[in-house]
Scaffold this active site. Structure first.
Site, PDB file in Angstrom:
ATOM      1  N   GLU A  32       0.801  -1.216   0.000  1.00  0.00           N
ATOM      2  CA  GLU A  32       0.000   0.000   0.000  1.00  0.00           C
ATOM      3  C   GLU A  32       0.837   1.271   0.000  1.00  0.00           C
ATOM      4  OE1 GLU A  32      -2.805  -1.050   3.201  1.00  0.00           O
ATOM      5  OE2 GLU A  32      -4.198  -1.423   1.577  1.00  0.00           O
ATOM      6  N   GLU A  46      -3.965 -10.595   0.035  1.00  0.00           N
ATOM      7  CA  GLU A  46      -4.759 -10.505   1.265  1.00  0.00           C
ATOM      8  C   GLU A  46      -6.197 -10.818   0.880  1.00  0.00           C
ATOM      9  OE1 GLU A  46      -4.329  -6.789   3.466  1.00  0.00           O
ATOM     10  OE2 GLU A  46      -2.209  -6.718   2.925  1.00  0.00           O
TER      11      GLU A  46
END
Ligand code: GAL
Length: 957
Positions: free
Chosen positions: A418, A488
């Protein structure tokens, strides 16, 4: 005129990675060169700002006698009982103004001092290196008063040459650690901010002619069965692998027949790299990782990743983990059928990677990089797209790759997490591809896959994953040719995740889908005297993200949560299906590399959940992907007329390094026939007398129709319709998911405060009928509910029929009855167990006879919420009652009400009351994983629809 009153701390806010440290290199423990651990108790002084104190503490002779002490490795905020500040939890928000590269003047700074004696036999030849394995977030180092340099990159190793500075006798090591630095902008991972020297500090002797850096290249050719080994070394030497008769010079390739390394068959060859000055042990695994035909292949075979994201966590020591805790993680992963781990979101302690090599886990090693907080300003000024920061990014990439490059378990290098997109990431990917073309590059943030070798996403919903599997997702040309993983998915926060089996089905159906990594391994709860485990906000943080930090498959103390048990079943390496009526088992080897020879199979036959016969089952040693049909023996005679079923288990045939012989890796169950349901003749007639109605063994209040007792058992609160559950984290959903957050919508509608209006109590010829309407204040929707009680003289039957009225736009949390028992402790049931299950997390629920206690039925989620339901219950006995269901039901019992459970914020808020509250549910709404991903799939919705269900009550006393 201006003059300086404080020491220069410019380095803290400097975007550069630091100065003075040695170039990164492979991390290893020498066989013969000396080392000295500097872990232990250090003197410690905390200041509120970076420049509050001058450098004099680093000088020899400085008296730190009145300083406090901390343990290294450790985080100072987790020591000193709060005297050294507190942890801060934020998900992606920076807990300081976004003003890169500047950090607040309030910058907790810990001066650490350690005086150590150089052992008298410490060799005088060669040099020495001081190694820091992890310091958060910025450190400046002195030895014997001489400054060595300063560094950032919290979860990366940094070494300094100190040979010249070491002295016989006492040496003074001084380290100044700043909580905040320019580096903090690159370390915005979703976790606690925990300053300190949290990994080992070691002094390493470097004899003359010792190994500096080396790179083991060990490939495997699956077409020939041969491995090729070449060890490149900065210092020439020889490479010895006795088991393979290898004795070659460094830099020279040698090809021999080998057994390959895979996560399923982690064959390591012990070797030695010998130079003039040193012997370094090698653990060599031969394997080849390629991208071929749009798939990630190892040794020629596509791999299905059954993985998890692992943060380093210990409830008392934070990210300072000891070897045993790391081993516990690996053993738990292996015992629960996991085959892969992403080291989210930083390189772990190197010892963890040794364990992955040894026990067998595929690894995505991730760089210590996240700049998620810049999303708040549309990624403006993101360091990964600002050339000034590129040296720091490249330094981090190099420190990861160089440190960890000799681990066969690592198949992907991940650029970070991220961090948006930008030139800095591209530079990292280019550097990594050049330095190590034998592995693949991963990064999730770039959906165009400019820099990566795999299309990776997080929390993609099932329907999108299916589309990707079908290659109908479009995307850049490059992306279309890449395999897909979910780095994820299935957010394991609180109760859940639901929907795992549905994901796995997709992963197994479409080749392009190469599996995924659950978010995440462990709840980062901080052990806390009053709260049990603390989470965000419990330390008075001004910004925090609550219990979003508790989203693991294991609780903070590493007790497996039901989510891990479910995952184990969903990803089991052998599929066992059967046709119970014809006595046939279909066994499929779902592994990628190993045959089934390590497993033994066992059948057993149950009547009413109790095993009446068992034996071993001969299953061929199927190759990966192969299936076989195996005939079961004749089922035992059906003497009791009960419900019969088969259970077939796959067990470890022998002890392994990670579990003992007999450990169950997979199982399947199949019914021989349908559950027999004896008829219930309503022979008794309700008798009304003095405000009481008697029906068979039961007494009722004639005015309200409330059940008062059955046989001798007092019922504290009559069974009545219940639709409420304490919303789970997944019910509540993440704040960015606006339209389907049913936990929120249910509360808005008022399902937590339903009112019951009594319409009538009718004592008829063969039944007592109680009519009600159940509805929330302020709304017109309602549930017409009729309770019909009958008896066969001995037993009491309750039929509940529910008819929704009005426009129900939301599913129901649950639908069943709740009642109270004055006492109950032991519980026995025939149905699904031993653990909790919900409609979309019930794969691991095994039909059988189970015993527990009310207390042990509870699942202790760190933030209390709905939990503990048992699925497919045929009957349950507790508190002197036996309750049989038609059809099977969901059973829950607890010593507090749902309302109390709902109100609790920590485990310690729950106190046992005088009543045991029992829920018998006809239906429950699914769980999903909407705390970050999708909600329950439509097939797991509990729709408000007309239903009827019944229970038969009798006494056991
Ligand atoms: C992801 C992130 C993880 C974690 C997770 C939610 O976006 O990569 O670090 O924050 O969401 O728990």
């Amino acid at each position: 005129m201006s003059f300086r009153t404080t020491p220069s701390v410019d380095y803290v806010e400097d975007v550069s990675p630091g100065s003075g440290a040695l170039p990164p290199r492979a991390w290893y423990a020498s066989s013969d060169a000396r080392s000295l651990s500097l872990n232990g108790s250090w003197r410690f002084r905390l200041s509120a700002t970076a420049g509050a104190e001058d450098d004099s503490f680093a000088e020899e002779g400085y008296d730190a006698g009145n300083w406090a002490e901390v343990t290294v490795p450790g985080h100072w905020v987790l020591q000193g009982d709060g005297a050294f500040g507190s942890p801060i939890y934020t998900n992606h928000l920076y807990p300081f103004p976004v003003d890169p590269p500047y950090v607040p003047t309030e910058n907790p700074t810990g001066d650490h001092l350690r005086v150590f004696d150089l052992p008298s036999d410490w060799p005088s030849d060669g040099g020495a290196v001081l190694r820091f394995d992890g310091v958060e977030s910025c450190a400046r180092v002195w030895l014997n008063g001489t400054e060595l340099g300063e560094f950032k990159g919290s979860r990366l190793a940094h070494e300094f040459a100190v040979g010249e500075l070491l002295k016989p006798g006492a040496n003074v090591l001084a380290v100044r650690v700043h909580q905040w630095s320019a580096g903090s902008y690159l370390e915005d991972q979703d976790q606690w901010w925990l300053p300190g020297i949290f990994r080992d500090v070691t002094l390493l002797h470097r004899p003359a002619g010792s190994v500096a850096d080396f790179f083991v290249h060990a490939s495997y050719d699956h077409t020939t069965g041969e491995g090729t080994l070449r060890v490149d070394s900065d210092v020439d030497g020889r490479v010895l692998v006795p088991a393979l008769d290898i004795d070659v010079a460094t830099g020279e390739p040698v090809t021999v027949a080998v057994e390959p390394w895979t996560a399923e068959t982690p064959k390591l060859y012990d070797g030695v790299l010998a130079t003039d000055g040193e012997r370094v042990p090698l653990r060599i695994g031969f394997r080849t990782v390629v991208l071929e035909d749009g798939l990630v292949k190892v040794n020629g075979t596509a791999v299905l990743f059954k993985g998890v994201n692992r943060h380093e966590w210990h409830p008392e020591r934070g990210r300072a983990l000891d070897l045993e805790t790391m081993r516990e993680d690996v053993l738990l992963m292996k015992r629960h059928n996991l085959n892969a781990v992403r080291t989210s979101h930083y390189p772990p302690h190197p010892a963890f990677l040794d364990l992955c090599d040894e026990y067998g886990l595929w690894v995505i090693d991730e760089c210590d990089l996240e700049t998620h907080g810049f999303t708040e300003q549309d990624w403006r000024d993101n360091p990964v797209d600002d050339d000034r920061w590129t040296p720091a990014l490249l330094d981090r990439a190099a420190r990861m790759v160089e440190r960890d490059k000799n681990h066969p378990s690592i198949v992907f290098w991940s650029l970070g997490n991220e961090a948006g997109t930008g030139r800095g990431l591209t530079a990292m990917a280019e550097w990594i591809h050049g330095r190590d073309p034998e592995r693949l590059v991963h990064y999730e943030g770039d959906w165009n896959c400019r820099d990566t070798d795999v299309y990776s996403r997080m929390y993609a919903f099932h329907d999108e994953v299916e589309k990707i599997g079908q290659r109908l997702d479009g995307g850049t040309h490059k992306r279309r040719d890449l395999p897909f993983i979910q780095c994820e998915y299935a957010h394991a926060m609180g109760n859940g995740p639901g929907g795992l089996a549905d994901y796995q089905e997709l992963f197994e159906k479409y080749d392009r889908l190469q599996g995924g990594f659950i978010w995440e391994w462990i709840d980062h709860g901080v052990k806390h005297a009053e709260l049990g485990y603390a989470y965000g906000g419990d330390f008075g943080e001004e910004l925090h993200d609550g219990n979003f930090v508790c989203d693991g498959l294991v609780f903070p103390d590493r007790t497996p949560s039901p989510g891990l048990i479910e995952y184990k079943k969903v990803i089991e390496p052998v599929r066992i299906e059967g046709d119970g009526a014809n006595g046939i088992v279909h066994v499929t080897n779902k592994q990628d590399f190993a045959d089934l020879s390590a497993l033994a199979f066992e059948w057993s036959c149950q009547v009413d959940g109790e095993t009446v016969e068992s034996g071993s089952l001969a299953v061929p040693a199927l190759a990966p992907g192969e299936s076989a049909e195996v005939k079961l023996p004749e089922p035992p005679a059906d003497g009791r007329g009960g419900e019969r079923q088969w259970t077939v288990r796959a067990l470890l045939a022998d002890d392994t390094s990670w579990a003992a012989k007999g450990h169950v890796v997979a199982w399947g169950q199949f019914a021989v026939g349908a559950r027999p349901l004896p008829p219930f003749p309503a022979t008794d007639r309700p008798v009304v007398e003095e405000g009481r109605i008697t029906l068979g063994p039961a007494g009722f209040d004639a005015r309200t129709g409330a059940l008062l007792s059955v046989g001798g058992v007092e019922v504290g609160a009559t069974p009545r319709l219940d639709v409420w559950r304490a919303p789970t984290d997944n019910d509540d959903g993440a704040e960015w998911q606006t339209d389907t957050r049913y936990g929120v919508l249910w509360r808005t509608l008022g399902l937590h405060r339903m009112r019951h209006r009594l319409v009538s109590v009718e004592a008829g010829d063969d039944a007592l009928t109680v009519r009600t309407r159940v509805a929330p204040a302020a709304r017109e929707v309602g549930l017409d509910t009729v309770y019909r009680w009958t008896s066969d003289g001995e037993r009491l039957r309750l039929s509940v029929s529910v008819t929704p009225e009005g426009d129900w736009t939301v599913p129901l949390p649950r639908l069943g009855v709740r009642f109270g028992l004055p006492e109950a402790d032991g519980v026995e049931w025939f149905g699904g167990g031993p653990g909790e299950a919900y409609p979309d997390s019930r794969t691991a629920s095994m039909i059988g006879r189970w015993r527990s206690t009310v207390d042990r039925l509870q699942t202790p989620y760190v933030r209390p919420q709905e939990n503990g339901a048992r699925a497919d219950v045929r009957w349950v006995e507790l508190g002197g009652l036996r309750i049989e269901g038609d059809p099977e039901f969901w059973f829950t019992a607890r010593r507090w009400t749902t309302e109390q459970l709902d109100a609790a914020q920590h485990r310690t808020d729950l106190a046992a009351g005088d009543t045991v509250w029992v829920n018998l549910d006809h239906g429950l709404h699914g769980i999903g994983s909407q705390s970050c991903g999708p909600g329950p799939l439509p097939q797991y919705f509990l729709k408000a629809e007309p239903v009827e269900y019944s229970f038969v009550f009798s006494t056991t006393r």
